[in-house]
Design an enzyme around this catalytic site. Structure first.
Site, mmCIF file in Angstrom:
data_model
loop_
_atom_site.group_PDB
_atom_site.id
_atom_site.type_symbol
_atom_site.label_atom_id
_atom_site.label_comp_id
_atom_site.label_asym_id
_atom_site.label_seq_id
_atom_site.Cartn_x
_atom_site.Cartn_y
_atom_site.Cartn_z
ATOM 1 N N HIS A 121 0.829 -1.212 0.000
ATOM 2 C CA HIS A 121 0.000 0.000 0.000
ATOM 3 C C HIS A 121 0.863 1.262 0.000
ATOM 4 C CE1 HIS A 121 -3.947 -1.889 0.230
ATOM 5 N NE2 HIS A 121 -3.362 -2.821 0.957
ATOM 6 N N THR A 122 2.018 1.159 -0.595
ATOM 7 C CA THR A 122 2.883 2.332 -0.730
ATOM 8 C C THR A 122 2.911 2.826 -2.173
ATOM 9 O OG1 THR A 122 4.702 0.761 -0.957
ATOM 10 C CG2 THR A 122 4.449 1.825 1.191
ATOM 11 N N ASP A 123 2.533 1.956 -3.140
ATOM 12 C CA ASP A 123 2.751 2.349 -4.549
ATOM 13 C C ASP A 123 1.868 3.503 -4.996
ATOM 14 O OD1 ASP A 123 0.433 0.762 -4.763
ATOM 15 O OD2 ASP A 123 1.140 -0.356 -6.526
ATOM 16 N N GLY A 144 -4.561 -12.762 -5.171
ATOM 17 C CA GLY A 144 -3.734 -11.579 -4.922
ATOM 18 C C GLY A 144 -2.347 -11.707 -5.533
ATOM 19 N N SER A 154 -4.136 -10.406 -13.221
ATOM 20 C CA SER A 154 -4.596 -9.385 -14.173
ATOM 21 C C SER A 154 -3.420 -8.615 -14.767
ATOM 22 C CB SER A 154 -5.627 -8.446 -13.537
ATOM 23 O OG SER A 154 -5.163 -7.961 -12.320
ATOM 24 N N GLU A 206 -5.868 -0.881 -16.741
ATOM 25 C CA GLU A 206 -6.609 -1.360 -15.571
ATOM 26 C C GLU A 206 -7.378 -0.227 -14.888
ATOM 27 O OE1 GLU A 206 -5.083 -4.597 -13.701
ATOM 28 O OE2 GLU A 206 -6.371 -4.453 -11.938
ATOM 29 N N ASP A 263 2.281 -3.958 -9.576
ATOM 30 C CA ASP A 263 2.069 -5.283 -10.168
ATOM 31 C C ASP A 263 2.548 -5.320 -11.617
ATOM 32 O OD1 ASP A 263 0.792 -5.461 -7.771
ATOM 33 O OD2 ASP A 263 -1.236 -5.471 -8.599
ATOM 34 N N TYR A 297 -9.932 -1.040 -0.534
ATOM 35 C CA TYR A 297 -8.760 -0.450 -1.189
ATOM 36 C C TYR A 297 -9.018 1.029 -1.498
ATOM 37 C CZ TYR A 297 -4.808 -0.362 -4.511
ATOM 38 O OH TYR A 297 -3.629 -0.093 -5.166
HETATM 39 C C1 GLA Z 1 -2.861 -4.335 -5.197
HETATM 40 C C2 GLA Z 1 -2.611 -3.230 -6.213
HETATM 41 C C3 GLA Z 1 -1.179 -2.724 -6.126
HETATM 42 C C4 GLA Z 1 -0.808 -2.355 -4.689
HETATM 43 C C5 GLA Z 1 -1.190 -3.476 -3.724
HETATM 44 C C6 GLA Z 1 -0.982 -3.098 -2.269
HETATM 45 O O1 GLA Z 1 -2.092 -5.461 -5.516
HETATM 46 O O2 GLA Z 1 -2.867 -3.707 -7.513
HETATM 47 O O3 GLA Z 1 -1.013 -1.628 -6.989
HETATM 48 O O4 GLA Z 1 -1.409 -1.151 -4.318
HETATM 49 O O5 GLA Z 1 -2.542 -3.869 -3.893
HETATM 50 O O6 GLA Z 1 0.365 -2.932 -2.000
#
Ligand code: GLA
Length: 347
Positions: free
Chosen positions: A26-28, A110, A114, A146, A158, A207
Site C-alpha cells: 500500500h505504498t505504490d 492476490g 490481471s 486497468e 504489479d 482499497y
Molecule cells: C494491489 C494493487 C497494487 C498495490 C497493492 C498493495 O495489488 O494492484 O497496486 O497497491 O494492492 O500494495
C-alpha cells in the site's frame, strides 16, 4: 492451442509472470517504495494480427470478441480490450488482435493474474505491430488499461513487477520516478507463497477507502504525497485524527522498511529482512487494517514453523501470504503450517 480454435497458425507467442510482493504494501499509490518479485508462473499468449478483438481463454474455455472502442463488460476480455483501448488513446492505431490465452497464475489469490494478462497482451501487440515501447512503458500502459478501462484504481507495482522484474531477484522500485534496482534473492532460502483459502472480501471498496484516507491525510499534513514524509515526521502524523494517523503511519514506516530491507539483503542479513516482513504484517494489521483473522493465523503458523519472516501480501482482505523459509526446513515448515491451518494452499 491457437490453431485448434482459430484454424491458422499464430504469428507470435509471448508470456508475462504474476508477482508476489516481498515488502512495501500500500505504498505504490503513495509514491513510495515497493519490493516485489515475479513468480515462476506465467500467462502466455499466442496471437496473430486481426481487425477487432477476438480471444480464447483456455482456463475458462471461453471464446469472446469485441469491437475496438466498445465499453468494458466486467469479464476477462476487459484486460485485453483495455490494452488496445489505451494504445488508441496514446495514438497507436493498432487494428486488433486474435489471441489464445493460457494462465498458470492463480486467479483471485492476490498474485496479479490481471497484471500478467495485461503485460502479456501489450507484449503481444508490441511484437505484432512493432510498437516502439520499452518495458517500463508497457507497465505504464498496462496500469492505465486497468485504471481507465477495467476501472480498478491500482498502483503500478504489479505491472512493473511483471514487465521489468526478473526471476530470482527482488525488484526495488521507487514508484515516484519508476527507477528500479534488481536485488538478488538469497540462495538457500525459499519464498513460500501460501493462499489463505479466503477469497478477497470487499477488497475493492476497502482499497479505495484506504486510498482516499491517504489523500485526506496528505491534505491535512500539507503535502501532495505521503512520500514526502519520513519517520522524522511521525509526531505530526500521530497527531492526526483516527484513523488517518494510523494510515499515514503505516505508509511512512513501510517505506522505511523497504529501504532497510533492501539494505539488509544486500548485506546478507536475512534475519533482519525477516523481522521487517513481520513488522510490515503487524502494521498492515493494526495501522492499515487490511488483514483478516485468517491471514493473521496463517502468518502466525508460518512463523511458528520456522519461517524467518512472513506477512500478508498484496492488497489484503483475504488472499495470500508470503514467507521466507530456509530451503532445508521447507518440508517441515509445510507440514507444520498445514497442521495448524489446514486450508493453506501452497503455490
Ligand atoms: C494491489 C494493487 C497494487 C498495490 C497493492 C498493495 O495489488 O494492484 O497496486 O497497491 O494492492 O500494495
Amino acid at each position: 492451442m491457437f490453431k485448434d480454435v482459430f484454424g491458422t497458425e499464430p504469428t507470435i507467442s509471448v508470456s508475462a509472470p504474476g508477482r508476489v510482493n516481498l515488502l512495501g504494501e500500500h505504498t505504490d499509490y503513495n509514491g513510495g517504495f515497493v519490493f516485489p518479485t515475479p513468480l515462476p508462473y506465467q500467462t502466455s499468449i499466442e496471437a496473430a494480427e486481426a481487425e477487432g478483438i477476438e480471444a480464447y481463454a483456455e482456463n475458462f474455455r471461453e471464446h469472446k470478441s469485441r469491437g475496438l472502442g466498445e465499453a468494458r463488460r466486467g469479464d476477462w476480455l476487459d484486460y485485453i480490450a483495455g490494452c488496445l483501448w489505451v494504445l488508441h488513446q496514446q495514438g497507436y492505431a493498432v487494428p486488433g488482435i486474435r489471441a489464445y490465452v493460457r494462465s498458470q497464475v492463480p486467479m483471485s489469490g492476490g498474485l496479479s493474474s490481471s497484471a500478467a494478462l495485461e503485460v502479456a497482451t501489450l507484449r503481444a501487440l508490441r511484437e505484432l505491430y512493432q510498437l516502439p515501447l520499452n518495458d517500463v512503458q508497457i507497465a505504464q500502459l498496462a496500469q492505465q488499461a486497468e485504471v481507465r478501462y477495467v476501472g480498478v484504481r491500482c498502483g503500478i507495482m504489479d505491472q512493473m513487477a511483471s514487465s521489468v522484474g526478473r526471476l530470482g531477484f527482488g525488484l526495488f522500485l521507487d514508484t515516484r520516478d519508476l527507477t528500479t534496482r534488481l536485488v538478488p534473492l538469497p540462495s538457500g532460502y525459499k519464498v513460500a507463497v501460501v493462499d489463505s483459502g479466503v477469497p478477497r472480501r470487499l477488497a475493492e471498496s476497502g482499497y479505495n477507502t484506504r486510498r482516499s484516507e491517504c489523500e485526506q491525510a496528505c491534505a491535512l499534513l500539507g503535502v501532495s504525497s505521503l512520500r514526502e514524509l519520513s519517520p522524522a515526521d511521525l509526531p505530526r502524523i500521530n497527531a492526526l485524527a483516527e484513523p488517518l494517523n494510523r494510515r499515514a503511519r503505516h505508509v511512512v514506516t513501510e517505506n522505511q522498511r523497504v529501504l532497510d530491507g533492501v539494505q539488509a539483503l544486500e548485506q546478507g542479513d536475512i534475519q533482519r529482512f525477516g523481522k521487517l516482513m513481520v513488522a510490515s504484517h503487524v502494521s498492515l494489521r493494526d495501522n492499515y487494517e487490511v488483514s483478516i483473522p485468517e491471514l493473521d493465523r496463517l502468518v502466525e503458523a508460518e512463523l511458528r514453523h520456522g519461517a524467518i519472516g512472513a506477512r500478508l501480501t498484496g492488497a489484503g482482505f483475504g488472499g495470500s501470504t508470503v514467507a521466507l523459509v530456509e530451503e532445508t526446513r521447507y518440508e517441515e515448515f509445510k507440514t507444520g503450517v498445514l497442521q495448524d491451518y489446514p486450508r493453506a494452499q501452497f503455490l
